[in-house]
Design an enzyme around this catalytic site. Structure first.
Site, PDB file in Angstrom:
ATOM      1  N   ILE A  31      29.009  33.831  39.631  1.00  0.00           N
ATOM      2  CA  ILE A  31      28.210  32.925  38.797  1.00  0.00           C
ATOM      3  C   ILE A  31      28.941  31.606  38.536  1.00  0.00           C
ATOM      4  O   ILE A  31      28.311  30.594  38.235  1.00  0.00           O
ATOM      5  CB  ILE A  31      27.825  33.633  37.472  1.00  0.00           C
ATOM      6  CG1 ILE A  31      26.591  33.020  36.850  1.00  0.00           C
ATOM      7  CG2 ILE A  31      28.996  33.657  36.498  1.00  0.00           C
ATOM      8  CD1 ILE A  31      25.996  33.855  35.720  1.00  0.00           C
ATOM      9  N   ASN A  87      42.127  40.843  41.041  1.00  0.00           N
ATOM     10  CA  ASN A  87      42.861  40.712  39.781  1.00  0.00           C
ATOM     11  C   ASN A  87      42.896  42.066  39.088  1.00  0.00           C
ATOM     12  O   ASN A  87      41.886  42.777  39.048  1.00  0.00           O
ATOM     13  CB  ASN A  87      42.181  39.681  38.876  1.00  0.00           C
ATOM     14  CG  ASN A  87      42.223  38.281  39.471  1.00  0.00           C
ATOM     15  OD1 ASN A  87      43.177  37.905  40.140  1.00  0.00           O
ATOM     16  ND2 ASN A  87      41.169  37.506  39.233  1.00  0.00           N
ATOM     17  N   GLU A  95      39.010  39.844  34.082  1.00  0.00           N
ATOM     18  CA  GLU A  95      38.148  39.666  32.910  1.00  0.00           C
ATOM     19  C   GLU A  95      37.016  40.679  32.875  1.00  0.00           C
ATOM     20  O   GLU A  95      36.552  41.050  31.799  1.00  0.00           O
ATOM     21  CB  GLU A  95      37.591  38.240  32.876  1.00  0.00           C
ATOM     22  CG  GLU A  95      38.694  37.207  32.592  1.00  0.00           C
ATOM     23  CD  GLU A  95      38.178  35.782  32.500  1.00  0.00           C
ATOM     24  OE1 GLU A  95      36.998  35.555  32.836  1.00  0.00           O
ATOM     25  OE2 GLU A  95      38.977  34.920  32.099  1.00  0.00           O
ATOM     26  N   VAL A  96      36.551  41.094  34.044  1.00  0.00           N
ATOM     27  CA  VAL A  96      35.489  42.112  34.119  1.00  0.00           C
ATOM     28  C   VAL A  96      36.127  43.410  34.623  1.00  0.00           C
ATOM     29  O   VAL A  96      36.657  43.454  35.736  1.00  0.00           O
ATOM     30  CB  VAL A  96      34.346  41.667  35.051  1.00  0.00           C
ATOM     31  CG1 VAL A  96      33.308  42.772  35.170  1.00  0.00           C
ATOM     32  CG2 VAL A  96      33.705  40.378  34.543  1.00  0.00           C
ATOM     33  N   HIS A 100      36.615  44.684  41.458  1.00  0.00           N
ATOM     34  CA  HIS A 100      35.931  43.740  42.333  1.00  0.00           C
ATOM     35  C   HIS A 100      36.933  42.985  43.176  1.00  0.00           C
ATOM     36  O   HIS A 100      38.050  42.712  42.747  1.00  0.00           O
ATOM     37  CB  HIS A 100      35.060  42.763  41.540  1.00  0.00           C
ATOM     38  CG  HIS A 100      35.770  42.073  40.413  1.00  0.00           C
ATOM     39  ND1 HIS A 100      36.004  42.688  39.199  1.00  0.00           N
ATOM     40  CD2 HIS A 100      36.317  40.844  40.318  1.00  0.00           C
ATOM     41  CE1 HIS A 100      36.651  41.850  38.407  1.00  0.00           C
ATOM     42  NE2 HIS A 100      36.872  40.729  39.061  1.00  0.00           N
ATOM     43  N   HIS A 102      37.372  39.392  45.070  1.00  0.00           N
ATOM     44  CA  HIS A 102      36.863  38.034  45.252  1.00  0.00           C
ATOM     45  C   HIS A 102      37.049  37.644  46.723  1.00  0.00           C
ATOM     46  O   HIS A 102      38.158  37.794  47.266  1.00  0.00           O
ATOM     47  CB  HIS A 102      37.668  37.022  44.420  1.00  0.00           C
ATOM     48  CG  HIS A 102      37.577  37.201  42.935  1.00  0.00           C
ATOM     49  ND1 HIS A 102      36.781  36.393  42.140  1.00  0.00           N
ATOM     50  CD2 HIS A 102      38.198  38.059  42.091  1.00  0.00           C
ATOM     51  CE1 HIS A 102      36.928  36.754  40.863  1.00  0.00           C
ATOM     52  NE2 HIS A 102      37.781  37.761  40.807  1.00  0.00           N
TER      53      HIS A 102
HETATM   54  P1  5GP Z   1      37.931  38.522  37.163  1.00  0.00           P
HETATM   55  O1  5GP Z   1      38.462  37.375  36.336  1.00  0.00           O
HETATM   56  O2  5GP Z   1      37.641  39.739  36.341  1.00  0.00           O
HETATM   57  O3  5GP Z   1      38.767  38.816  38.382  1.00  0.00           O
HETATM   58  O4  5GP Z   1      36.582  37.983  37.782  1.00  0.00           O
HETATM   59  C1  5GP Z   1      35.350  38.166  37.168  1.00  0.00           C
HETATM   60  C2  5GP Z   1      34.396  37.224  37.886  1.00  0.00           C
HETATM   61  O5  5GP Z   1      33.084  37.616  37.557  1.00  0.00           O
HETATM   62  C3  5GP Z   1      34.543  35.757  37.458  1.00  0.00           C
HETATM   63  O6  5GP Z   1      34.833  34.947  38.612  1.00  0.00           O
HETATM   64  C4  5GP Z   1      33.191  35.423  36.857  1.00  0.00           C
HETATM   65  O7  5GP Z   1      32.745  34.118  37.166  1.00  0.00           O
HETATM   66  C5  5GP Z   1      32.276  36.486  37.457  1.00  0.00           C
HETATM   67  N1  5GP Z   1      31.155  36.866  36.608  1.00  0.00           N
HETATM   68  C6  5GP Z   1      31.220  37.196  35.278  1.00  0.00           C
HETATM   69  N2  5GP Z   1      29.994  37.503  34.835  1.00  0.00           N
HETATM   70  C7  5GP Z   1      29.150  37.385  35.897  1.00  0.00           C
HETATM   71  C8  5GP Z   1      27.739  37.568  36.047  1.00  0.00           C
HETATM   72  O8  5GP Z   1      27.008  37.926  35.110  1.00  0.00           O
HETATM   73  N3  5GP Z   1      27.216  37.337  37.282  1.00  0.00           N
HETATM   74  C9  5GP Z   1      27.984  36.950  38.339  1.00  0.00           C
HETATM   75  N4  5GP Z   1      27.364  36.750  39.515  1.00  0.00           N
HETATM   76  N5  5GP Z   1      29.315  36.770  38.237  1.00  0.00           N
HETATM   77  C10 5GP Z   1      29.886  36.983  37.023  1.00  0.00           C
END
Ligand code: 5GP
Ligand code: ZN
Length: 113
Positions: A31, A87, A95-96, A100, A102
């Site tokens: 997103i 991550n 953060e999530v 996942h 990337h």
């Molecule tokens: P992290 O920081 O956990 O490695 O990456 C989480 C990623 O999830 C971030 O790049 C963020 O932009 C993406 N993200 C968070 N919420 C959503 C969402 O509701 N939809 C989509 N498509 N991406 C999301």
């Protein structure tokens, strides 16, 4: 997990721009893209992070890589190159907390740091 945003995306309860889906993984555009191509590849099963990965997950972990390769090729970035990032935990920038990968490409990446 009922309160997990990626589980909701996988279930179609929250909209996303889906790139790929099969029995083990789902891929959708981030997103908040950090590169011209920024796709998230996630297991359909809720695995919070690499810290919770078990041997029984090895099939889905392998699938994440073969799907990353396929999506990179379809987006025309396979030859030029791309970055795959997982991550893990707070200090890793996660953060999530649904595992996942990337897939980042379409521009020259800087050094990790
Ligand atoms: P992290 O920081 O956990 O490695 O990456 C989480 C990623 O999830 C971030 O790049 C963020 O932009 C993406 N993200 C968070 N919420 C959503 C969402 O509701 N939809 C989509 N498509 N991406 C999301
Ligand atoms: Zn989840």
């Amino acid at each position: 997990m009922s309160d997990c945003i990626f589980c909701k995306i996988i279930a179609g309860e929250i909209p996303s721009k889906q790139v790929y889906k099969d029995d083990l993984v789902t891929a959708f555009y981030d997103i908040n893209p950090l590169a011209p191509v920024h796709v998230l590849i996630v297991p359909n099963e809720h695995i919070p992070s690499v810290n919770e990965v078990e041997e029984r997950h090895e099939a889905v972990l392998g699938r994440m890589f073969t799907v990353a390769k396929k999506i990179a090729a379809e987006h025309g970035i396979a030859e030029g190159g791309y970055r795959l990032v997982v991550n893990t935990g707070a200090d890793g920038g996660q953060e999530v907390f649904h595992l996942h990968m990337h897939l980042l490409g379409g521009r020259k990446m800087g050094k990790l740091g």
